[in-house]
Design a protein around this motif. Sequence first.
Motif, short mmCIF file in Angstrom:
data_model
loop_
_atom_site.label_atom_id
_atom_site.label_comp_id
_atom_site.label_asym_id
_atom_site.label_seq_id
_atom_site.Cartn_x
_atom_site.Cartn_y
_atom_site.Cartn_z
N GLY A 244 0.81 -1.22 0.00
CA GLY A 244 0.00 0.00 0.00
C GLY A 244 0.84 1.26 0.00
O GLY A 244 0.52 2.24 -0.70
N LEU A 245 1.93 1.24 0.77
CA LEU A 245 2.84 2.39 0.77
C LEU A 245 3.48 2.60 -0.59
O LEU A 245 3.66 3.73 -1.05
CB LEU A 245 3.91 2.20 1.85
N LEU A 246 3.84 1.48 -1.24
CA LEU A 246 4.44 1.60 -2.57
C LEU A 246 3.45 2.16 -3.58
O LEU A 246 3.81 2.98 -4.44
CB LEU A 246 4.96 0.24 -3.03
N LYS A 247 2.19 1.73 -3.50
CA LYS A 247 1.17 2.28 -4.40
C LYS A 247 0.96 3.75 -4.14
O LYS A 247 0.82 4.56 -5.09
CB LYS A 247 -0.16 1.52 -4.20
N LEU A 248 0.95 4.15 -2.85
CA LEU A 248 0.80 5.56 -2.53
C LEU A 248 2.00 6.37 -3.03
O LEU A 248 1.85 7.48 -3.56
CB LEU A 248 0.63 5.73 -1.02
N GLY A 249 3.20 5.80 -2.87
CA GLY A 249 4.38 6.47 -3.40
C GLY A 249 4.34 6.61 -4.90
O GLY A 249 4.77 7.63 -5.46
N GLY A 250 3.83 5.58 -5.59
CA GLY A 250 3.69 5.67 -7.04
C GLY A 250 2.72 6.75 -7.46
O GLY A 250 2.94 7.46 -8.46
N LEU A 251 1.63 6.92 -6.68
CA LEU A 251 0.66 7.97 -7.00
C LEU A 251 1.27 9.35 -6.80
O LEU A 251 1.11 10.24 -7.65
CB LEU A 251 -0.58 7.80 -6.12
N ILE A 252 1.98 9.55 -5.68
CA ILE A 252 2.62 10.84 -5.43
C ILE A 252 3.67 11.13 -6.50
O ILE A 252 3.79 12.26 -7.00
CB ILE A 252 3.24 10.86 -4.02
N ASN A 253 4.43 10.11 -6.88
CA ASN A 253 5.44 10.31 -7.93
C ASN A 253 4.79 10.68 -9.26
O ASN A 253 5.32 11.51 -10.00
CB ASN A 253 6.26 9.03 -8.09
N PHE A 254 3.64 10.09 -9.56
CA PHE A 254 2.95 10.41 -10.82
C PHE A 254 2.47 11.86 -10.82
O PHE A 254 2.54 12.55 -11.85
CB PHE A 254 1.78 9.46 -11.03
N LEU A 255 1.99 12.34 -9.68
CA LEU A 255 1.55 13.74 -9.61
C LEU A 255 2.73 14.69 -9.79
O LEU A 255 2.62 15.72 -10.47
CB LEU A 255 0.85 13.99 -8.28
N ILE A 256 3.87 14.33 -9.18
CA ILE A 256 5.08 15.16 -9.37
C ILE A 256 5.54 15.10 -10.82
O ILE A 256 6.00 16.09 -11.40
CB ILE A 256 6.19 14.69 -8.41
N PHE A 257 5.41 13.91 -11.44
CA PHE A 257 5.80 13.76 -12.85
C PHE A 257 4.94 14.64 -13.75
O PHE A 257 5.45 15.25 -14.71
CB PHE A 257 5.69 12.30 -13.25
N LEU A 258 3.65 14.73 -13.47
CA LEU A 258 2.79 15.59 -14.28
C LEU A 258 3.18 17.06 -14.17
O LEU A 258 2.99 17.82 -15.12
CB LEU A 258 1.33 15.40 -13.85
N GLN A 259 3.76 17.45 -13.05
CA GLN A 259 4.15 18.84 -12.86
C GLN A 259 5.52 19.14 -13.46
O GLN A 259 5.72 20.17 -14.11
CB GLN A 259 4.14 19.19 -11.38
N ARG A 260 6.49 18.24 -13.26
CA ARG A 260 7.87 18.51 -13.65
C ARG A 260 8.30 17.78 -14.93
O ARG A 260 9.26 18.18 -15.56
CB ARG A 260 8.81 18.14 -12.51
N GLY A 261 7.67 16.66 -15.25
CA GLY A 261 7.99 15.95 -16.49
C GLY A 261 9.17 15.02 -16.41
O GLY A 261 9.72 14.64 -17.45
N LYS A 262 9.63 14.65 -15.22
CA LYS A 262 10.76 13.74 -15.06
C LYS A 262 10.33 12.57 -14.20
O LYS A 262 9.48 12.70 -13.32
CB LYS A 262 11.95 14.44 -14.39
N PHE A 263 10.94 11.37 -14.46
CA PHE A 263 10.72 10.16 -13.66
C PHE A 263 9.23 9.75 -13.68
O PHE A 263 8.46 10.06 -12.77
CB PHE A 263 11.20 10.35 -12.22
N ALA A 264 8.86 9.06 -14.74
CA ALA A 264 7.46 8.66 -14.90
C ALA A 264 7.05 7.60 -13.88
O ALA A 264 5.86 7.49 -13.56
CB ALA A 264 7.23 8.13 -16.31
N THR A 265 7.98 6.81 -13.37
CA THR A 265 7.67 5.78 -12.38
C THR A 265 8.49 6.02 -11.12
O THR A 265 9.51 6.72 -11.13
CB THR A 265 7.96 4.38 -12.94
N LEU A 266 8.04 5.39 -10.04
CA LEU A 266 8.76 5.52 -8.77
C LEU A 266 10.12 4.83 -8.85
O LEU A 266 11.09 5.29 -8.22
CB LEU A 266 7.91 4.92 -7.65
N THR A 267 10.24 3.76 -9.58
CA THR A 267 11.51 3.06 -9.74
C THR A 267 12.55 3.95 -10.40
O THR A 267 13.72 3.97 -9.99
CB THR A 267 11.30 1.78 -10.57
N GLU A 268 12.16 4.68 -11.43
CA GLU A 268 13.09 5.59 -12.10
C GLU A 268 13.58 6.67 -11.14
O GLU A 268 14.76 7.04 -11.16
CB GLU A 268 12.41 6.22 -13.31
#
Length: 305
Positions: A144-168
Motif C-alpha cells: 500500500g505504501l508503494l502504491k501511494l508512493g507511485g501515486l505521489i510520484n505520478f503527480l510530481i511527474f505531471l508537474q515537472r515531467g521527469k521520472f514517470a515511475t517511482l523506480t526511475e
Amino acid sequence: MAPRKENTKSTNRVLRISQLDALELNKALEQLVWSQFTQCFHGFKPGLLTCFEPEVKAFLWLFLWRFTIYSKNATVGQSVLNIQYKNDFSPNLRYQPPSKNQKIWYAVCTIGGKWLEERCYDLFRNHHLASFGKVKQCVNFVFGLLKLGGLINFLIFLQRGKFATLTERLLGIRSVFCKPQNIREVGFEYMNRELLWHGFAEFLIFLLPLINIQKLKARLSLWCIPLTGAPNSDDTLATSGKECSLCGEWPTMPHTIGCEHIFCYYCVKSSFLFDMYFTCPKCGTEVHSLQPLKSGIEMSEVNAL
C-alpha cells in the motif's frame, strides 16, 4: 554559458506523453508475449501453468530485460519512440548510460516486485493461520505504501515531467532522446483536402433528395432525342408496346398515362405514388390518368411486330 546549458537540457527533455506512451507500449508487449506463450500449452492439461505462473512470467520479463534495458539502455516502447535511459546521478552533462548496478536494481524492483506481489497473493490465499495473518497485514501495508508512493510520484511527474515511475526516481534514471529532435513541420494540405471533400459530400447529401431524378432524366431525354410522330397513333402504341418504358421488360398489365408509351401497371403506379408530378421518362408527358391498354389494339398485333 548558463542559458546555453538550459537550452541543451530543454532540448533533451522528453515530453510527458512520450514517456507515458512508452509505458503503455511496454505493457502491450508483455501482454502479447504472455498470450503467445500460453498458446503453446493449449494442448496440455488445463491449469498446468497456474501453479508456476508468477515464476514463468518473471523468467519471460527477465529475458526481455536482458535484451532491452541491460544491452540497449531502453525498453521496447522507448526504442520505438527514440528514447533511452540516462544516468541522472552523473555530474557530466554528456549522455551517461545507466550503470550496471542501476540496471540490476531496475530488474529487481520491476520484475522481482511483480513476482513477489503475485506469489505472496497466492501464498496468503491458501493459508489462513494466525501467523500468516500478521505477515499478510505487513506485506499489504508495504504494498500500500508503494502504491501511494507511485501515486505521489505520478503527480510530481505531471508537474515537472521527469521520472514517470517511482523506480526511475529511486534509481536516478530518466528518459532522454537517443538522437536530437528536429522541429516538427506539420503540413495541412491533406487536412484541407479532407475538410473540403467532407463539406462537398455533406452538401450533396443535402441537395440530392431535393432533385427529381426522374423528371430531370425525362428532360434530358427530350433534349437529346427529339420526338417524332403523333403521340396518340395506334401504330406507335403497338410499336412501343413491346417493352415497359420504365423497366425495359415485357409490360405486365400494360397501362398508358396519356402518351404513346406503355408501362407495367406496378412500375407506373409505384412511380406515381412516389412522385405526384411524375412524367413519362421518354416524352415528358405528365400523368393525367392511368388507363389500361385500349381494347382496340390487339396483343396479337403487338406480338406480330
